[in-house]
Design a protein around this motif. Structure first.
Motif, short mmCIF file in Angstrom:
data_model
loop_
_atom_site.label_atom_id
_atom_site.label_comp_id
_atom_site.label_asym_id
_atom_site.label_seq_id
_atom_site.Cartn_x
_atom_site.Cartn_y
_atom_site.Cartn_z
N GLY A 384 17.24 -1.43 51.12
CA GLY A 384 16.91 0.04 50.13
C GLY A 384 15.58 0.19 50.63
N TYR A 385 16.29 0.78 51.76
CA TYR A 385 15.11 1.64 52.53
C TYR A 385 14.87 2.36 51.92
N HIS A 386 15.71 3.21 50.74
CA HIS A 386 15.76 4.83 50.35
C HIS A 386 14.52 4.23 48.95
N SER A 387 14.67 3.16 48.70
CA SER A 387 13.99 2.73 47.07
C SER A 387 12.60 2.74 48.00
N HIS A 388 12.02 1.85 48.98
CA HIS A 388 10.50 2.46 50.44
C HIS A 388 10.45 3.70 50.49
N GLY A 389 10.93 4.24 51.05
CA GLY A 389 11.02 5.35 51.10
C GLY A 389 10.18 5.88 49.93
N ALA A 390 11.02 5.74 48.54
CA ALA A 390 10.21 7.40 47.62
C ALA A 390 8.52 6.24 47.02
N TYR A 391 8.98 5.27 47.21
CA TYR A 391 7.39 3.96 46.81
C TYR A 391 6.28 4.92 47.88
N GLN A 404 3.06 15.74 40.78
CA GLN A 404 4.66 15.87 40.39
C GLN A 404 5.35 16.22 41.46
N GLU A 405 4.64 17.28 42.50
CA GLU A 405 5.53 17.61 44.57
C GLU A 405 5.95 15.89 44.45
N GLN A 406 4.85 14.81 44.48
CA GLN A 406 5.26 14.10 45.20
C GLN A 406 6.34 13.20 44.73
N GLN A 407 6.14 13.27 43.43
CA GLN A 407 7.68 12.60 42.40
C GLN A 407 8.51 13.00 42.18
N MET A 408 8.53 14.56 42.71
CA MET A 408 10.02 15.64 42.80
C MET A 408 10.32 15.15 44.08
N LEU A 409 9.71 14.42 44.88
CA LEU A 409 10.15 14.36 46.49
C LEU A 409 10.80 13.56 46.85
N ALA A 410 9.65 12.03 46.11
CA ALA A 410 10.32 10.63 45.53
C ALA A 410 11.17 10.38 45.23
N ALA A 411 11.93 11.25 44.14
CA ALA A 411 13.37 11.28 43.48
C ALA A 411 14.34 11.77 44.29
N LEU A 412 14.32 12.73 44.91
CA LEU A 412 14.80 13.07 46.47
C LEU A 412 15.50 11.93 46.86
N VAL A 413 14.36 11.31 47.53
CA VAL A 413 15.09 10.29 48.40
C VAL A 413 14.87 8.76 48.27
N ARG A 414 14.85 8.51 47.03
CA ARG A 414 15.25 7.31 46.28
C ARG A 414 16.83 8.06 45.88
N SER A 415 17.10 8.91 45.28
CA SER A 415 18.81 8.75 45.18
C SER A 415 19.81 9.59 45.87
N HIS A 416 19.14 9.42 47.81
CA HIS A 416 20.07 10.01 48.79
C HIS A 416 20.55 9.28 49.02
N ARG A 417 21.31 8.01 48.37
CA ARG A 417 22.26 7.00 49.34
C ARG A 417 21.91 5.88 48.04
N ALA A 424 15.65 7.88 37.56
CA ALA A 424 15.54 7.29 38.79
C ALA A 424 14.56 9.68 38.40
N PHE A 425 14.73 10.17 37.54
CA PHE A 425 14.51 11.14 37.31
C PHE A 425 13.09 11.19 36.41
N ASP A 426 12.76 10.21 35.56
CA ASP A 426 11.92 10.05 34.24
C ASP A 426 11.06 9.94 34.78
N ALA A 427 9.94 10.21 35.85
CA ALA A 427 9.22 10.82 35.76
C ALA A 427 9.07 12.14 36.30
N LEU A 428 9.90 13.10 36.54
CA LEU A 428 9.21 14.50 36.39
C LEU A 428 9.79 14.70 35.07
N PRO A 429 9.28 15.83 34.53
CA PRO A 429 9.49 17.26 32.89
C PRO A 429 10.93 17.43 33.00
N ASP A 430 11.17 17.36 31.55
CA ASP A 430 12.30 18.26 31.72
C ASP A 430 12.77 19.78 32.13
#
Length: 508
Positions: A384-391, A404-417, A424-430
């Motif tokens: 689960g390293y992708h989830s740890h990395g996102a956190y 917002q920038e950190q949330q975007m970066l975290a969302a990409l890392v969380r979803s890369h595998r 996954a993208f709930d924290a981001l604006p529409d």
């Protein structure tokens, strides 16, 4: 609305930059012109909004406070209507950080302003405050400076040298919050003041030992609270501009002659500052006591000037975010060679679809950062390293980044595998969701292609998109020699569907 994360073109002489500070008490906007490598302020707007007055303690905000904010932002927006988004940066601070549902405020606020609004952490706010003060009043070489900024909801403490902060903290005590907390009915008394001073003093003890051990050569106060207190001290002939340890108790005694906040009558005190001056003086006296201050000079600069100079750095070769992420990579022992391979492939794919997907250079930057840090979670566990990395990326204090920038970066890392979670993208604006999904698709393909950590380049890699169909062409001989990659590509077809794409691997 255009994407807010745009990486700007180099500035030309005559270009305008705008910085907006959505404080808990006041909203400020500063507009500056870029000339010969310098910024020259051409306009300033300030409105007392008192958003913090509308907080209900449960993460909600009153309709009146929100409307005051929206009306102010609409007026600000009229002034910067013609400025490109890349030359405008609007940052929200403590009050918006406290909202249970910040998007419920930010969405109409962005519509009123006509530009994106980002939320910054308290420590990032502190960094920008120091940057603004340091540029307005350059410190002497080799000397350390303490900067204190008393806002409406929080107070920032920074020790820095030159233009770099060394220590930065944000504590939950501001002029509005403290007035409401300790004098909720408006009544003033010496006993209430002593009790409040002891309470805030105890909270300030969390930093006092560390800050006093580090030391400073000069103390400076920024923000409207310090300016107001300085003006009162001058009018009372207690000082000649600076706030001193002998003047402050005399000012407090004069303030406490009033029995109610509404009755405070001090020379030089403006009507709009009267309702919150008690909390401001209270916090400042607690700071003087905790840090054993004797004298505090007052700066005209604050966070809004820091935003301007930070924006200037983003337009040039001094983007702090690159250095911050490089430090993270070193700290967590990331395999930089593997990260570089993933980055190169992700950007190669990006270039092939950027026009069709209307992706900007800023999106390439975000993809680049995500590729560099996609394995950051391995420092915790492979499972689960992708989830740890996102956190780590979402919750670390990363200098130069907004939430917002950190949330975007975290969302990409969380979803890369693995599977892409529904949230996954709930924290981001529409407005950022299409971009987030597209960058995720590119990062996933790049990571997948380099799963074996091979150093050899991938031959004849080609990606084309049409109506959300992604055609990925690979060299037949290359793919046939890699059965694991073949299996991964089949699995990715299903995963890509959850992002709204149909992946079609093809052989050439």
């Amino acid at each position: 609305m255009p994407n807010s994360l745009q990486t700007p073109e180099p500035l030309q002489d005559g270009d305008l930059l705008a910085a907006i500070d959505l404080g808990s008490n006041s909203f400020h906007m500063v507009i500056a012109r870029y000339l010969l490598g310098q910024l020259r302020v051409v306009d300033r707007l300030r409105e007392t909004v008192r958003m913090a007055d509308g907080l209900d303690g449960k993460g909600g905000i009153s309709a009146d406070a929100q409307q005051r904010a929206l009306d102010c932002l609409a007026r600000f927006g009229q002034r910067i209507r013609d400025l490109p988004n890349v030359r405008v940066r609007a940052l929200a601070t403590n009050t918006v950080r406290k909202l249970r549902q910040p998007r419920a405020f930010l969405d109409p606020a962005e519509a009123a302003l006509g530009h994106a609004i980002e939320v910054v952490s308290g420590r990032e706010e502190a960094r920008l405050i120091y940057l603004g003060v340091a540029h307005a009043q350059p410190p002497k070489p080799g000397q350390r400076r303490l900067v204190i900024d008393i806002g409406g909801g929080s107070t920032e403490f920074i020790i820095g040298s030159g233009f770099e902060p060394i220590e930065r903290e944000s504590l939950q005590a501001g002029c509005i919050a403290s007035t409401r907390r300790f004098f909720p009915d408006g009544k003033l008394s010496r006993k209430r003041w002593r009790d409040a001073l002891n309470t805030i003093g105890a909270e300030f003890q969390s930093i006092s030992s560390r800050y006093r051990a580090l030391g400073w050569d000069e103390a400076v106060g920024s923000s409207g609270t310090h300016k107001a207190i300085s003006e009162i001290c001058q009018k009372m002939k207690l000082s000649k501009g600076a706030i001193t340890a002998t003047a402050l108790p005399q000012l407090r005694d004069a303030l406490l002659q009033a029995k109610h906040v509404d009755e405070i009558d001090l020379p030089g005190l403006s009507a709009d500052r009267r309702p919150i001056i008690a909390g401001g003086v209270l916090v400042l006296e607690a700071a003087f006591n905790a840090l054993a201050l004797e004298k505090l000079n007052v700066s005209k600069a604050a966070m809004r000037e820091g935003i301007l100079y930070d924006l200037l750095g983003r337009h040039g070769d001094n983007d702090l975010r690159d250095a911050s992420l490089a430090a993270l990579s070193l700290r967590y022992g990331i395999d930089t060679e593997q990260a570089a391979r993933v980055e190169d492939t992700a950007l190669a794919l990006f270039e092939q679809v950027a026009d069709d997907w209307q992706l900007e250079a800023d999106d390439a930057q975000m993809l680049r950062w995500a590729a560099r840090l996609h394995e950051i979670g391995l420092v915790i566990s492979h499972n689960g390293y992708h989830s740890h990395g996102a956190y780590l990326l979402e919750h670390s204090d990363i200098a130069g980044f907004s939430r917002q920038e950190q949330q975007m970066l975290a969302a990409l890392v969380r979803s890369h595998r693995r599977n892409v979670g529904k949230s996954a993208f709930d924290a981001l604006p529409d407005r950022l969701l299409p971009t987030a999904r597209r960058l995720t698709a590119l990062l996933r393909i790049a990571v997948l292609l380099h799963r074996s950590h091979e150093a050899d380049p991938i031959p004849r890699l080609w990606l084309h998109c049409h109506d959300n169909v992604l055609q990925l062409q690979l060299d037949a001989a290359y793919l046939e020699a890699r059965p694991l990659l073949q299996a991964d590509l089949q699995g990715e077809i299903q995963a890509s569907a959850s992002l709204g794409f149909t992946l079609q691997p093809e052989l050439t």
